[in-house]
Design a protein around this motif. Structure first.
Motif, PDB file in Angstrom:
ATOM      1  N   MET A  15       0.816  -1.213   0.000  1.00 29.74           N
ATOM      2  CA  MET A  15       0.000   0.000   0.000  1.00 29.74           C
ATOM      3  C   MET A  15       0.850   1.264   0.000  1.00 29.74           C
ATOM      4  SD  MET A  15      -3.398  -0.302  -0.026  1.00 29.74           S
ATOM      5  CE  MET A  15      -3.978   1.161   0.851  1.00 29.74           C
ATOM      6  N   GLY A  16       2.038   1.186   0.576  1.00 30.31           N
ATOM      7  CA  GLY A  16       2.930   2.338   0.608  1.00 30.31           C
ATOM      8  C   GLY A  16       3.765   2.496  -0.644  1.00 30.31           C
ATOM      9  N   ARG A  17       3.522   1.666  -1.659  1.00 28.83           N
ATOM     10  CA  ARG A  17       4.250   1.681  -2.928  1.00 28.83           C
ATOM     11  C   ARG A  17       5.770   1.645  -2.710  1.00 28.83           C
ATOM     12  NH1 ARG A  17       0.281   2.415  -6.527  1.00 28.83           N
ATOM     13  NH2 ARG A  17      -1.439   3.858  -6.107  1.00 28.83           N
ATOM     14  N   PRO A  18       6.261   0.595  -2.055  1.00 27.50           N
ATOM     15  CA  PRO A  18       7.708   0.495  -1.821  1.00 27.50           C
ATOM     16  C   PRO A  18       8.463   0.176  -3.100  1.00 27.50           C
ATOM     17  CG  PRO A  18       6.655  -1.549  -1.203  1.00 27.50           C
ATOM     18  CD  PRO A  18       5.541  -0.591  -1.556  1.00 27.50           C
ATOM     19  N   ARG A  19       9.746   0.448  -3.077  1.00 25.92           N
ATOM     20  CA  ARG A  19      10.624   0.069  -4.179  1.00 25.92           C
ATOM     21  C   ARG A  19      11.224  -1.314  -3.953  1.00 25.92           C
ATOM     22  NH1 ARG A  19      14.795   4.894  -4.685  1.00 25.92           N
ATOM     23  NH2 ARG A  19      15.480   3.649  -6.484  1.00 25.92           N
ATOM     24  N   MET A  20      11.282  -1.736  -2.674  1.00 24.02           N
ATOM     25  CA  MET A  20      11.839  -3.038  -2.332  1.00 24.02           C
ATOM     26  C   MET A  20      10.968  -3.695  -1.269  1.00 24.02           C
ATOM     27  SD  MET A  20      15.551  -4.052  -0.689  1.00 24.02           S
ATOM     28  CE  MET A  20      16.409  -3.340  -2.101  1.00 24.02           C
ATOM     29  N   LEU A  21      10.701  -4.991  -1.463  1.00 23.65           N
ATOM     30  CA  LEU A  21       9.901  -5.760  -0.522  1.00 23.65           C
ATOM     31  C   LEU A  21      10.770  -6.838   0.108  1.00 23.65           C
ATOM     32  CD1 LEU A  21       7.015  -6.314   0.603  1.00 23.65           C
ATOM     33  CD2 LEU A  21       6.727  -7.937  -1.295  1.00 23.65           C
ATOM     34  N   ARG A  48       6.899  -8.036 -10.089  1.00 24.11           N
ATOM     35  CA  ARG A  48       8.221  -7.669 -10.601  1.00 24.11           C
ATOM     36  C   ARG A  48       8.140  -7.306 -12.075  1.00 24.11           C
ATOM     37  NH1 ARG A  48      12.841 -10.859 -11.752  1.00 24.11           N
ATOM     38  NH2 ARG A  48      11.382 -12.312 -12.720  1.00 24.11           N
ATOM     39  N   ALA A  49       7.399  -8.088 -12.838  1.00 28.60           N
ATOM     40  CA  ALA A  49       7.295  -7.848 -14.272  1.00 28.60           C
ATOM     41  C   ALA A  49       6.545  -6.554 -14.585  1.00 28.60           C
ATOM     42  CB  ALA A  49       6.611  -9.032 -14.948  1.00 28.60           C
ATOM     43  N   GLU A  50       5.498  -6.263 -13.810  1.00 31.49           N
ATOM     44  CA  GLU A  50       4.627  -5.128 -14.126  1.00 31.49           C
ATOM     45  C   GLU A  50       5.096  -3.809 -13.516  1.00 31.49           C
ATOM     46  OE1 GLU A  50       0.771  -6.320 -12.864  1.00 31.49           O
ATOM     47  OE2 GLU A  50       0.700  -8.067 -14.210  1.00 31.49           O
ATOM     48  N   THR A  51       5.716  -3.879 -12.332  1.00 28.09           N
ATOM     49  CA  THR A  51       6.070  -2.644 -11.623  1.00 28.09           C
ATOM     50  C   THR A  51       7.561  -2.458 -11.404  1.00 28.09           C
ATOM     51  OG1 THR A  51       5.954  -3.582  -9.377  1.00 28.09           O
ATOM     52  CG2 THR A  51       3.882  -2.863 -10.388  1.00 28.09           C
ATOM     53  N   GLY A  52       8.347  -3.494 -11.653  1.00 22.48           N
ATOM     54  CA  GLY A  52       9.777  -3.387 -11.400  1.00 22.48           C
ATOM     55  C   GLY A  52      10.138  -3.511  -9.933  1.00 22.48           C
ATOM     56  N   LEU A  53       9.198  -3.993  -9.095  1.00 21.46           N
ATOM     57  CA  LEU A  53       9.447  -4.157  -7.671  1.00 21.46           C
ATOM     58  C   LEU A  53      10.626  -5.106  -7.438  1.00 21.46           C
ATOM     59  CD1 LEU A  53       8.362  -3.657  -4.722  1.00 21.46           C
ATOM     60  CD2 LEU A  53       7.081  -5.803  -5.013  1.00 21.46           C
ATOM     61  N   THR A  54      11.514  -4.708  -6.549  1.00 24.04           N
ATOM     62  CA  THR A  54      12.629  -5.559  -6.138  1.00 24.04           C
ATOM     63  C   THR A  54      12.204  -6.350  -4.906  1.00 24.04           C
ATOM     64  OG1 THR A  54      14.220  -3.937  -6.944  1.00 24.04           O
ATOM     65  CG2 THR A  54      15.045  -5.588  -5.412  1.00 24.04           C
ATOM     66  N   VAL A  55      12.444  -7.663  -4.914  1.00 29.33           N
ATOM     67  CA  VAL A  55      12.013  -8.532  -3.816  1.00 29.33           C
ATOM     68  C   VAL A  55      13.207  -9.293  -3.257  1.00 29.33           C
ATOM     69  CG1 VAL A  55      10.497 -10.426  -3.107  1.00 29.33           C
ATOM     70  CG2 VAL A  55       9.734  -8.810  -4.873  1.00 29.33           C
TER      71      VAL A  55
END
Length: 241
Positions: free
Chosen positions: A150-156, A181-188
């Motif tokens: 919900m906080g729109r993080p860059r890394m989870l 990851r594919a849709e938003t570029g989120l790093t996990v």
């Protein structure tokens, strides 16, 4: 995205991590594997500022975060989902989700984020007004992840998301991570004991053994390394998960 250099952590007289150095690339899913007591949870907790390192350095987004308080680390773009999810059972599903965006002042953005979480995790939509304590284990894990997003993080930072869940539910959660990851570029950064499940969605993996980094390679290579699995994970990678 994340660089850790010479990280050592003690719990009292017990050394939990020893001289760990690793790098997480932006937009990647990176698995941290190891048996119980390997230091996986400690690694996530020190990154998110919940505990302090004895020595070493942590850098995220080009900034030294080693000594930052946990709330500042969260505001910098790092969200942490602890083992077990940590939802508040007395609050409703909607209230739990909104907690993840309290620090964001734009109401329209918060509303949009809520709609996105319900699209990402459809089982939560009909349960918005229900207490989180009434959810199944899988739904609680979805809620915990959704709240962090919900906080729109860059890394989870995600600790043992498959713990206690049925294989089908685990597979759905792993698929969500891959899609994000594919849709938003989120790093996990994904801590898991289920090595097969974690590596199946990861680009790279690190293996911890008794607090030390014992292996680092691309996920496919680690997935094929049965000797490494037998030595440090306590299970065989092939045929598990």
């Amino acid at each position: 995205m994340l660089e850790i250099e010479g990280l050592t952590v003690h719990h009292g007289l017990v050394r939990a991590l020893k001289d760990v150095t690793l790098r997480v690339e932006e937009g990647s899913i990176t698995a941290v594997l190891g048996a119980n007591g390997a230091g996986k949870t400690t690694l996530l907790r020190v990154i998110s500022g919940l505990i302090r390192a004895t020595s070493g350095r942590i850098s995220a987004f080009g900034r030294d975060i080693t000594a930052l308080p946990a709330d500042q680390i969260a505001r910098s773009g790092i969200a942490h989902v602890p083992e077990g999810g940590g939802v508040i059972p007395e609050l409703t599903v909607a209230e739990n989700l909104r907690l993840g965006a309290l620090w964001r002042r734009d109401r329209a953005d918060r509303a949009a984020a809520l709609a996105e979480m319900l699209e990402l995790f459809p089982p939560l939509a009909p349960r918005l007004d229900k207490a989180a304590g009434t959810l199944s284990g899988g739904e609680r894990q979805m809620l915990a992840i959704g709240r962090s997003l919900m906080g729109r993080p860059r890394m989870l930072l995600l600790d043992e998301p498959s713990l206690g869940l049925a294989p089908l539910v685990t597979a759905k959660i792993m698929a969500v991570l891959r899609d994000l990851r594919a849709e938003t570029g989120l790093t996990v950064l994904l801590v898991e004991q289920n090595a097969h499940s974690a590596l199946s969605v990861s680009d790279h993996g690190f293996v911890l053994g008794l607090g030390e980094l014992v292996a680092s390679d691309d996920a496919a290579t680690l997935l094929a390394d049965e000797q490494l699995s037998d030595a440090y994970l306590g299970l065989r990678l092939k045929g598990t998960g």
